[in-house]
Design a protein around this motif. Structure first.
Motif, PDB file in Angstrom:
ATOM      1  N   VAL A  96       0.847  -1.188   0.000  1.00 46.10           N
ATOM      2  CA  VAL A  96       0.000   0.000   0.000  1.00 46.10           C
ATOM      3  C   VAL A  96       0.883   1.238   0.000  1.00 46.10           C
ATOM      4  O   VAL A  96       1.757   1.399   0.840  1.00 46.10           O
ATOM      5  CB  VAL A  96      -0.932   0.002   1.230  1.00 46.10           C
ATOM      6  CG1 VAL A  96      -1.711   1.299   1.311  1.00 46.10           C
ATOM      7  CG2 VAL A  96      -1.886  -1.181   1.168  1.00 46.10           C
ATOM      8  N   GLY A  97       0.658   2.112  -0.970  1.00 49.57           N
ATOM      9  CA  GLY A  97       1.449   3.322  -1.104  1.00 49.57           C
ATOM     10  C   GLY A  97       1.188   3.960  -2.449  1.00 49.57           C
ATOM     11  O   GLY A  97       0.286   3.558  -3.198  1.00 49.57           O
ATOM     12  N   ALA A  98       2.011   4.945  -2.789  1.00 49.86           N
ATOM     13  CA  ALA A  98       1.799   5.676  -4.030  1.00 49.86           C
ATOM     14  C   ALA A  98       1.918   4.779  -5.254  1.00 49.86           C
ATOM     15  O   ALA A  98       1.251   5.015  -6.267  1.00 49.86           O
ATOM     16  CB  ALA A  98       2.807   6.831  -4.121  1.00 49.86           C
ATOM     17  N   ALA A  99       2.734   3.731  -5.167  1.00 45.86           N
ATOM     18  CA  ALA A  99       2.918   2.864  -6.330  1.00 45.86           C
ATOM     19  C   ALA A  99       1.653   2.099  -6.687  1.00 45.86           C
ATOM     20  O   ALA A  99       1.529   1.590  -7.797  1.00 45.86           O
ATOM     21  CB  ALA A  99       4.059   1.874  -6.061  1.00 45.86           C
ATOM     22  N   LEU A 100       0.704   1.997  -5.749  1.00 44.20           N
ATOM     23  CA  LEU A 100      -0.551   1.325  -6.061  1.00 44.20           C
ATOM     24  C   LEU A 100      -1.271   1.989  -7.224  1.00 44.20           C
ATOM     25  O   LEU A 100      -1.991   1.332  -7.980  1.00 44.20           O
ATOM     26  CB  LEU A 100      -1.480   1.334  -4.838  1.00 44.20           C
ATOM     27  CG  LEU A 100      -1.242   0.294  -3.759  1.00 44.20           C
ATOM     28  CD1 LEU A 100      -2.210   0.517  -2.615  1.00 44.20           C
ATOM     29  CD2 LEU A 100      -1.403  -1.093  -4.320  1.00 44.20           C
TER      30      LEU A 100
END
Length: 204
Positions: A96-100
């Motif tokens: 879970v994070g911006a790369a999602l």
């Protein structure tokens, strides 16, 4: 004394010859192929798991086999956005994070929504597309316990990016939380759709 040296000369010569042959073989042995150390799942891991050091193990991969965004350290404490198989390298898109939101285009935001039907939510996986609906409450309070108002689609065909597990240590709420990839207008529509328990989902 000379007799003793004469007797030792031949075994010593053989020993030195063997050592020289061994060093020559080591010199001729090809160097190990280049590799990159990354983190991989130590076992099958479910979506929503908060990673611990025992969940991961280092593996060496050929440079050409290292996936983009592979994590090499500092992954403990992060939350998996989707399930992983044992031995699968961990990438930034798996947590879970911006790369999602990578690949969804500019203007996309991660929008958490609490769904009314927890059992249906457990059937979802990251990558599924869903409709989110809300049921309007009857205008007459006397009818509230007899029937529900008509269903209305709030957002349509939005992708699921994470299905966090229930927080056993947190407050016990009805329904279940999911994270959707939406634009800002859809996020505002979901925020203003009413009480969380009025939301239902339709899997596409």
């Amino acid at each position: 004394m000379n007799v003793r040296l004469s007797r030792l000369r031949r075994p010593l010569a053989a020993l030195f010859a063997a050592a020289a042959a061994g060093l020559a073989l080591l010199a001729l042995r090809p160097a190990p192929p280049p590799s990159v150390r990354v983190l991989a799942a130590a076992r099958d891991l479910p979506a929503g798991r908060t990673l611990t050091p025992s969940d991961l193990r280092p593996v060496n991969l050929p440079p050409g086999s290292v996936p983009s965004g592979a994590l090499r350290s500092r992954a403990a404490g992060r939350v998996l956005a989707g399930p992983m198989r044992r031995g699968e390298p961990l990438t930034d898109a798996r947590v879970v994070g911006a790369a999602l939101l990578r690949g969804y285009g500019s203007g996309t935001v991660a929008t958490p929504v609490r769904m009314a039907d927890a059992d249906a939510t457990r059937l979802l996986h990251p990558g599924d597309h869903i409709d989110v609906l809300t049921t309007q409450a009857p205008s007459d309070p006397l009818e509230a316990t007899q029937q529900q108002g008509p269903a209305r689609i709030v957002v349509s065909s939005v992708p699921v990016v994470a299905v966090p597990p229930p927080d056993e240590d947190g407050p016990q709420e009805e329904g279940a939380l999911i994270v959707l990839a939406t634009d800002r207008a859809q996020a505002a529509a979901l925020a203003g759709a009413g009480a969380p328990l009025s939301l239902t989902i339709t899997t596409l």
